[in-house]
Design an enzyme around this catalytic site. Structure first.
Site, PDB file in Angstrom:
ATOM      1  N   HIS A   1      44.561  67.509  60.949  1.00 58.60           N
ATOM      2  CA  HIS A   1      43.141  67.609  60.317  1.00 58.60           C
ATOM      3  C   HIS A   1      42.812  66.736  59.566  1.00 58.60           C
ATOM      4  O   HIS A   1      43.548  66.293  58.638  1.00 58.60           O
ATOM      5  CB  HIS A   1      43.171  69.214  59.712  1.00 58.60           C
ATOM      6  CG  HIS A   1      44.221  69.390  58.924  1.00 58.60           C
ATOM      7  ND1 HIS A   1      43.826  69.224  57.512  1.00 58.60           N
ATOM      8  CD2 HIS A   1      45.597  69.963  58.782  1.00 58.60           C
ATOM      9  CE1 HIS A   1      44.583  69.563  56.676  1.00 58.60           C
ATOM     10  NE2 HIS A   1      45.818  70.079  57.197  1.00 58.60           N
TER      11      HIS A   1
ATOM     12  N   ASP B   1      49.524  66.043  53.947  1.00 55.62           N
ATOM     13  CA  ASP B   1      48.569  67.078  54.543  1.00 55.62           C
ATOM     14  C   ASP B   1      47.168  66.723  54.466  1.00 55.62           C
ATOM     15  O   ASP B   1      46.430  67.113  53.583  1.00 55.62           O
ATOM     16  CB  ASP B   1      48.974  68.279  53.699  1.00 55.62           C
ATOM     17  CG  ASP B   1      48.072  69.639  54.233  1.00 55.62           C
ATOM     18  OD1 ASP B   1      47.554  69.681  55.234  1.00 55.62           O
ATOM     19  OD2 ASP B   1      48.142  70.639  53.422  1.00 55.62           O
TER      20      ASP B   1
ATOM     21  N   GLU C   1      40.422  72.431  58.479  1.00 54.51           N
ATOM     22  CA  GLU C   1      41.439  73.218  58.552  1.00 54.51           C
ATOM     23  C   GLU C   1      41.908  73.971  57.212  1.00 54.51           C
ATOM     24  O   GLU C   1      42.173  75.138  57.113  1.00 54.51           O
ATOM     25  CB  GLU C   1      42.713  72.535  59.054  1.00 54.51           C
ATOM     26  CG  GLU C   1      43.906  73.467  59.078  1.00 54.51           C
ATOM     27  CD  GLU C   1      44.726  73.710  58.079  1.00 54.51           C
ATOM     28  OE1 GLU C   1      45.750  74.699  58.098  1.00 54.51           O
ATOM     29  OE2 GLU C   1      44.469  73.303  57.008  1.00 54.51           O
ATOM     30  N   GLU C   2      41.645  73.197  56.137  1.00 54.89           N
ATOM     31  CA  GLU C   2      42.193  73.835  54.825  1.00 54.89           C
ATOM     32  C   GLU C   2      41.182  74.888  54.320  1.00 54.89           C
ATOM     33  O   GLU C   2      41.914  76.033  53.797  1.00 54.89           O
ATOM     34  CB  GLU C   2      41.922  72.778  53.687  1.00 54.89           C
ATOM     35  CG  GLU C   2      42.827  71.545  54.050  1.00 54.89           C
ATOM     36  CD  GLU C   2      44.407  71.895  53.680  1.00 54.89           C
ATOM     37  OE1 GLU C   2      44.531  73.092  53.517  1.00 54.89           O
ATOM     38  OE2 GLU C   2      45.154  71.154  53.826  1.00 54.89           O
TER      39      GLU C   2
ATOM     40  N   ASP D   1      51.251  69.042  61.420  1.00 56.64           N
ATOM     41  CA  ASP D   1      50.455  69.545  60.310  1.00 56.64           C
ATOM     42  C   ASP D   1      51.742  69.864  59.345  1.00 56.64           C
ATOM     43  O   ASP D   1      51.387  71.119  58.911  1.00 56.64           O
ATOM     44  CB  ASP D   1      49.292  70.292  60.583  1.00 56.64           C
ATOM     45  CG  ASP D   1      48.512  70.831  58.956  1.00 56.64           C
ATOM     46  OD1 ASP D   1      48.774  69.980  58.354  1.00 56.64           O
ATOM     47  OD2 ASP D   1      47.969  71.708  59.160  1.00 56.64           O
TER      48      ASP D   1
ATOM     49  N   HIS E   1      49.165  70.136  48.592  1.00 57.76           N
ATOM     50  CA  HIS E   1      47.697  70.321  47.995  1.00 57.76           C
ATOM     51  C   HIS E   1      47.874  70.177  46.306  1.00 57.76           C
ATOM     52  O   HIS E   1      47.406  70.865  45.593  1.00 57.76           O
ATOM     53  CB  HIS E   1      47.538  71.920  48.000  1.00 57.76           C
ATOM     54  CG  HIS E   1      47.379  72.446  49.556  1.00 57.76           C
ATOM     55  ND1 HIS E   1      47.283  73.749  49.768  1.00 57.76           N
ATOM     56  CD2 HIS E   1      47.323  71.669  50.541  1.00 57.76           C
ATOM     57  CE1 HIS E   1      47.206  74.101  50.937  1.00 57.76           C
ATOM     58  NE2 HIS E   1      47.419  72.881  51.657  1.00 57.76           N
TER      59      HIS E   1
END
Ligand SMILES: [Zn+2]
Length: 481
Positions: free
Chosen positions: A294, A306, A340-341, A368, A438
């Protein structure tokens, strides 16, 4: 190491001749490239060798992280990432490079994120990040007493005690869990549903311990959700050390009051894109293997692991196959998914746009889980397809691929499960992933170029072998896996 002409010859003449020989076998009585192992192994060895000696994944990752470090869906950074991916695919000489539209949510965290221990806490500020999708606090903030719980059950047992307070969810990821992703799965309900459960208990906001086993002062954001009919209260993640300090303060007894201020905001949905490019198959161009990651990432750090890593590994896998002169029978399509997130709109849009071709989708592979050293793959494929995938994995033992384990593929490709498209996930070592995930720590320097390349090589090998099988990989029964 294998020479290029040899590989090219194996790809065309060798594979074709073998295909004829194998047609006499009953369908999938055994893996379809049995007997061809030496030739496939040579191709795989070549892919690994060129990945290590002339790889480009880290160059690509540098480009993405520099041009679009913050690329949450709907942002100008996401638009820059889309343009980066399109240009990179063109530059790599992929076929049919295109943008496929999707509509995405648009949330921005704003400038203010303050959590201050009042009075007895000495006015100390604790490091926080708003959770993605959170509402803002009033401009002057929310001042209230904090009540600490470990889970929703404990919160419910409190009855009215949480009313008018701020709920602090402080259950760490379970360190006894060997699989870090499982530990994450066991704790993340606090982040995704904490604000909803807090609001149901009459609380004013939710503070959630960051989803990492590391003790530091980097808060980790991530998606949270609201529920229809439940008041929307703010949700924030506090760093793990901040959580420890807050918990210690509460343990001393007496009310602990904090001030929480956020100015994040949700805007109307925005137009965006998945970015698609492919290597058209030499015999069955209509049959497609999808590989992706993503393109969107949280608006802190650079989204390097990520999922910048997964995106560039997908691009690199196609590049390696093309550069080796391999021309697999089926089409290999790289898809850089958007959103995606915090929405899965890109994955859903891809599925909807290609619904009529789903019966021609042979396999979907996603990376991922970070750009760490290879450990294996996961898959939901049925026994016959699994046997083929495991034979490929066996060829990759020298680079650390142990096996294909039962499991899913990835969030973006998951809509295709409904149509029986076997899902494969690239599985790197996961122990350090949540150190970065994140947070401001997820930057280019956190990714090791060699580990990143090994993953790309493993993905290239799996894609090439499956795309070039004499017969199509068996599909899953739609809706059963
Ligand atoms: Zn991700």
């Amino acid at each position: 190491m294998s020479s290029l002409p040899l590989i090219a010859a194996l790809s065309r003449g060798g594979a074709l001749a073998l295909g004829c020989a194998l047609t006499t076998l009953p369908a999938f009585s055994r893996p379809q490239f049995a007997g061809d192992v030496a030739e496939r192994a040579a191709a795989v060895e070549h892919l690994v060798d060129s990945a290590l000696t002339s790889g480009q994944a880290y160059r690509m990752l540098t480009g993405l992280c520099t041009r679009a470090p913050h690329r949450l869906a709907g942002s100008t950074g996401a638009a820059a990432a889309v343009e980066w991916a399109r240009q990179e695919m063109e530059r790599l000489g992929f076929d049919k490079v295109r943008l496929e539209p999707c509509t995405v949510p648009h949330w921005e965290r704003g400038e203010v994120a303050e959590l201050t221990l009042l009075a007895d806490g000495g006015g100390r500020a604790l490091p926080i990040l708003a959770l993605g999708g959170s509402v803002a606090t009033p401009a002057k903030g929310i001042e209230a007493e904090v009540i600490e719980v470990r889970d929703f059950e404990e919160l419910r047992a409190l009855g009215e005690a949480a009313r008018g307070r701020i709920v602090f969810f402080n259950r760490p990821m379970d360190p006894a869990e060997l699989d870090a992703f499982r530990a994450y799965g066991g704790a993340v309900d606090q982040r995704s549903r904490g604000a909803v459960e807090a609001a149901k208990a009459g609380a004013l906001a939710a503070i959630v311990r960051s989803m990492t086993m590391r003790l530091d002062d980097f808060p980790h954001t991530g998606a949270m959700h609201y529920e229809e009919g439940v008041e929307q209260v703010p949700g924030v993640a506090v760093s793990t050390l901040g959580a420890e300090r807050l918990s210690e303060q509460i343990a001393r007894g007496g009310p602990v009051r904090v001030r929480l201020r956020l100015d994040c905001k949700t805007y109307p949905d925005a137009p965006s894109f998945n970015v698609v490019g492919e290597l058209v198959g030499s015999e069955h161009p209509e049959q497609v293997l999808v590989v992706g990651g993503h393109l969107d990432a949280w608006d802190v750090g650079q989204g390097a692991h990520d999922d910048g890593a997964g995106c560039v590994q997908a691009l690199e896998a196609l590049r390696l196959i093309r550069a080796a002169g391999l021309k697999p029978r089926r089409t290999i399509r790289a898809v850089m998914f958007m959103n995606e997130e915090n929405g899965l709109r890109g994955g859903s849009a891809y599925y909807a746009a290609h619904l009529e071709q789903m019966d021609q989708h042979v396999l979907a592979l996603e990376s991922d889980r970070g750009g760490f050293t290879p450990r294996g793959f996961t898959s939901d494929a049925g026994p016959e397809a699994m046997a083929v995938l495991r034979e490929v994995a066996a060829l990759l033992k020298p680079i650390g691929i142990a096996d294909v384990f039962p499991g899913g593929g990835g969030v973006d490709i998951s809509p295709m499960r409904a149509s029986g498209v076997p899902q494969v996930g690239y599985l790197p070592d996961g122990q350090r992933y949540f150190d970065f995930h994140h947070s401001e720590r997820d930057v280019l320097e956190a990714v090791h170029p060699r580990e990143l390349q090994l993953g790309a090589a493993a993905m290239a090998a799996l894609l090439y072998v499956v795309a070039d099988l004499p017969e199509t990989l068996p599909r899953n029964v739609p809706g059963t896996r």
